[in-house]
Each structure stands twice: as C-alpha cells, then as structure tokens.
Motif scaffolding. Structure first.
Motif, short mmCIF file in Angstrom:
data_model
loop_
_atom_site.label_atom_id
_atom_site.label_comp_id
_atom_site.label_asym_id
_atom_site.label_seq_id
_atom_site.Cartn_x
_atom_site.Cartn_y
_atom_site.Cartn_z
N GLY A 151 0.83 -1.20 0.00
CA GLY A 151 0.00 0.00 0.00
C GLY A 151 0.86 1.24 0.00
O GLY A 151 1.55 1.53 0.98
N PHE A 152 0.87 1.96 -1.11
CA PHE A 152 1.65 3.18 -1.26
C PHE A 152 0.73 4.40 -1.24
O PHE A 152 -0.49 4.27 -1.33
CB PHE A 152 2.41 3.16 -2.59
N ARG A 153 1.32 5.56 -1.20
CA ARG A 153 0.52 6.78 -1.32
C ARG A 153 -0.23 6.78 -2.64
O ARG A 153 -1.39 7.21 -2.72
CB ARG A 153 1.41 8.02 -1.21
N SER A 154 0.40 6.28 -3.67
CA SER A 154 -0.19 6.26 -5.00
C SER A 154 -1.21 5.14 -5.19
O SER A 154 -1.91 5.12 -6.20
CB SER A 154 0.91 6.14 -6.06
N GLY A 155 -1.29 4.18 -4.26
CA GLY A 155 -2.26 3.10 -4.36
C GLY A 155 -1.66 1.73 -4.13
O GLY A 155 -0.59 1.58 -3.56
N PHE A 156 -2.38 0.72 -4.61
CA PHE A 156 -1.96 -0.68 -4.48
C PHE A 156 -0.91 -1.01 -5.52
O PHE A 156 -1.00 -0.55 -6.67
CB PHE A 156 -3.16 -1.62 -4.68
N ALA A 157 0.07 -1.85 -5.14
CA ALA A 157 1.12 -2.22 -6.09
C ALA A 157 1.65 -3.61 -5.76
O ALA A 157 1.60 -4.05 -4.61
CB ALA A 157 2.27 -1.22 -6.05
N GLU A 158 2.15 -4.30 -6.78
CA GLU A 158 2.94 -5.51 -6.58
C GLU A 158 4.35 -5.07 -6.24
O GLU A 158 4.87 -4.13 -6.86
CB GLU A 158 2.97 -6.35 -7.85
N LEU A 159 4.97 -5.74 -5.28
CA LEU A 159 6.31 -5.37 -4.84
C LEU A 159 7.19 -6.61 -4.79
O LEU A 159 6.84 -7.60 -4.16
CB LEU A 159 6.24 -4.71 -3.46
N GLU A 160 8.30 -6.56 -5.49
CA GLU A 160 9.34 -7.59 -5.41
C GLU A 160 10.60 -6.91 -4.91
O GLU A 160 10.89 -5.76 -5.28
CB GLU A 160 9.56 -8.24 -6.77
N LEU A 161 11.39 -7.61 -4.09
CA LEU A 161 12.54 -6.98 -3.44
C LEU A 161 13.87 -7.28 -4.08
O LEU A 161 14.80 -6.49 -3.96
CB LEU A 161 12.57 -7.37 -1.96
N ASP A 162 14.03 -8.43 -4.74
CA ASP A 162 15.34 -8.78 -5.28
C ASP A 162 15.21 -9.28 -6.71
O ASP A 162 14.93 -10.45 -6.91
CB ASP A 162 15.97 -9.86 -4.39
N PRO A 163 15.38 -8.41 -7.68
CA PRO A 163 15.67 -6.98 -7.57
C PRO A 163 14.39 -6.20 -7.27
O PRO A 163 13.28 -6.69 -7.49
CB PRO A 163 16.21 -6.61 -8.95
N LEU A 164 14.57 -4.96 -6.78
CA LEU A 164 13.43 -4.13 -6.43
C LEU A 164 12.60 -3.81 -7.67
O LEU A 164 13.12 -3.33 -8.67
CB LEU A 164 13.90 -2.83 -5.78
N ARG A 165 11.30 -4.15 -7.59
CA ARG A 165 10.38 -3.88 -8.69
C ARG A 165 9.03 -3.54 -8.09
O ARG A 165 8.51 -4.27 -7.24
CB ARG A 165 10.26 -5.11 -9.58
N VAL A 166 8.46 -2.41 -8.53
CA VAL A 166 7.14 -1.97 -8.07
C VAL A 166 6.27 -1.82 -9.31
O VAL A 166 6.64 -1.12 -10.25
CB VAL A 166 7.24 -0.62 -7.33
N ARG A 167 5.12 -2.52 -9.29
CA ARG A 167 4.18 -2.42 -10.42
C ARG A 167 2.84 -1.95 -9.89
O ARG A 167 2.18 -2.64 -9.12
CB ARG A 167 4.03 -3.76 -11.12
N HIS A 168 2.45 -0.75 -10.31
CA HIS A 168 1.20 -0.14 -9.87
C HIS A 168 0.00 -0.98 -10.31
O HIS A 168 -0.06 -1.44 -11.44
CB HIS A 168 1.09 1.28 -10.46
N LEU A 169 -0.96 -1.18 -9.38
CA LEU A 169 -2.16 -1.95 -9.68
C LEU A 169 -3.41 -1.07 -9.75
O LEU A 169 -4.19 -1.19 -10.69
CB LEU A 169 -2.37 -3.04 -8.63
N ALA A 170 -3.61 -0.23 -8.73
CA ALA A 170 -4.84 0.58 -8.69
C ALA A 170 -4.67 1.72 -7.71
O ALA A 170 -3.98 1.60 -6.70
CB ALA A 170 -6.03 -0.28 -8.26
N ALA A 171 -5.34 2.82 -8.01
CA ALA A 171 -5.38 3.98 -7.12
C ALA A 171 -6.81 4.09 -6.59
O ALA A 171 -7.72 4.43 -7.34
CB ALA A 171 -4.98 5.25 -7.86
N PRO A 172 -7.04 3.81 -5.31
CA PRO A 172 -8.40 3.79 -4.81
C PRO A 172 -9.06 5.17 -4.72
O PRO A 172 -10.28 5.26 -4.82
CB PRO A 172 -8.28 3.17 -3.42
N GLU A 173 -8.27 6.21 -4.54
CA GLU A 173 -8.83 7.56 -4.41
C GLU A 173 -7.97 8.56 -5.19
O GLU A 173 -7.36 9.46 -4.60
CB GLU A 173 -8.90 7.98 -2.94
N PRO A 174 -7.90 8.44 -6.51
CA PRO A 174 -6.99 9.30 -7.28
C PRO A 174 -7.33 10.79 -7.18
O PRO A 174 -6.45 11.63 -7.36
CB PRO A 174 -7.14 8.79 -8.71
N GLU A 175 -8.57 11.11 -6.86
CA GLU A 175 -8.97 12.51 -6.76
C GLU A 175 -8.54 13.16 -5.45
O GLU A 175 -8.54 14.38 -5.31
CB GLU A 175 -10.49 12.64 -6.93
#
Length: 170
Positions: free
Chosen positions: A121-145
């Motif tokens: 859970g990021f400020r920008s919304g839900f994301a998939e997170l892998e650590l080795d190597p670091l990879r963040v893939r945005h999934l959804a923004a629950p409240e973009p407004e």
C-alpha cells in the motif's frame, strides 16, 4: 471531516478463527472459536510479555515505523518506515536487518500467497512489490482525486481479499 476512510472494511464479531481451537490459550465458546486469555504457567499472570529484544540497527532509526508483518515463508519480520519511505526486514534466521528505499510513502505489505513478493500500500495506491531486484508495479489507485490521501493500514482475510484504510497526509 473524518480524515480516515476505510475501503472494504467489514467487522465480523464472533467469527471462527481457522485452527484456533488447537492453540493453547484459545477455547470454544458457544460453538465458536474465540480467543481467550489464560494465565501464564511460568508467571501465573494473565498475558504479559515475559521477554523482549531490542534490535540494534547501527544507528538507523525509523521516522514512522508501522505495518508489521511476520513472514513464515521468509522466517522474517517486515515493517515499513512510512515517511522515509522504506521497507525493513529482520531475518529471524541470522538476525540481519535489510532496508529497501521505496519510491513513495509505504504503509503496509502483505505476502503473496502463491508466489514471491508482496502486495503493498503506497501513497499512489496498491502495487505488486518484489525486493530482489526491487520492482514496483502499480495496480490501482483507490482515491486518485484525493491527492493528500495515502493507504495507511491493511490486512488480508482468509479468502485473500485485502481490506485497507486510507488517511489524509495533511
């Protein structure tokens, strides 16, 4: 005017906890497995922390440490430093602490059930997170407004659904 808003939040009172009837300190009441507190055989007192350990991290301190997660898969404890932003891991195997800098404020991580990595859970919304190597893939923004809001805390239910809360950064 309440700055905290819950997304898909549901409270179930008296819901059975899977497998809890086999854990000491839990008992069946009225046909439901509910947690109960028993006296410690060692101290004779109701639940208390008999011991604890402070983890030294070579002067590293969190700005706002939260989002604790115990990982049986990794035999580790993870927690977020929301404002750094960073994700930390304490290995229970060797005692080592690892810290990953994150690209955005991070409130929590939940282990993926069927593969390595996390949902975060990021400020920008839900994301998939892998650590080795670091990879963040945005999934959804629950409240973009709501630009001042961030995901604050979350848990997964036994069906794997994530129940998350948001809050204002203001």
């Amino acid at each position: 005017d309440n700055p905290t808003k819950f997304l898909r939040f549901k409270r179930v009172i008296g819901a059975p906890l899977p497998g809890r009837d086999a854990i000491p300190g839990h008992e069946k009441r009225q046909g439901k497995n509910l947690p109960c507190f028993t006296k410690s055989p060692r101290s004779g007192k109701t639940p208390a922390m008999d011991s604890y350990r402070i983890v030294e991290r070579g002067g590293q301190r969190d700005i706002l440490g939260e989002g604790l997660l115990w990982s049986p898969r990794d035999n580790a404890v993870y927690w977020t430093d929301i404002l750094a932003p960073a994700l930390n891991r304490l290995s229970l195997t060797d005692g080592g602490v690892t810290r990953w800098e994150m690209p955005d404020y991070i409130g929590w991580v939940i282990e993926r059930r069927d593969r390595p990595g996390f949902i975060a859970g990021f400020r920008s919304g839900f994301a998939e997170l892998e650590l080795d190597p670091l990879r963040v893939r945005h999934l959804a923004a629950p409240e973009p407004e709501l630009l001042d809001n961030r995901l604050n805390d979350a848990k997964a239910d036994r069906s794997g659904r994530i129940w998350a809360g948001t809050m204002s950064m203001a």
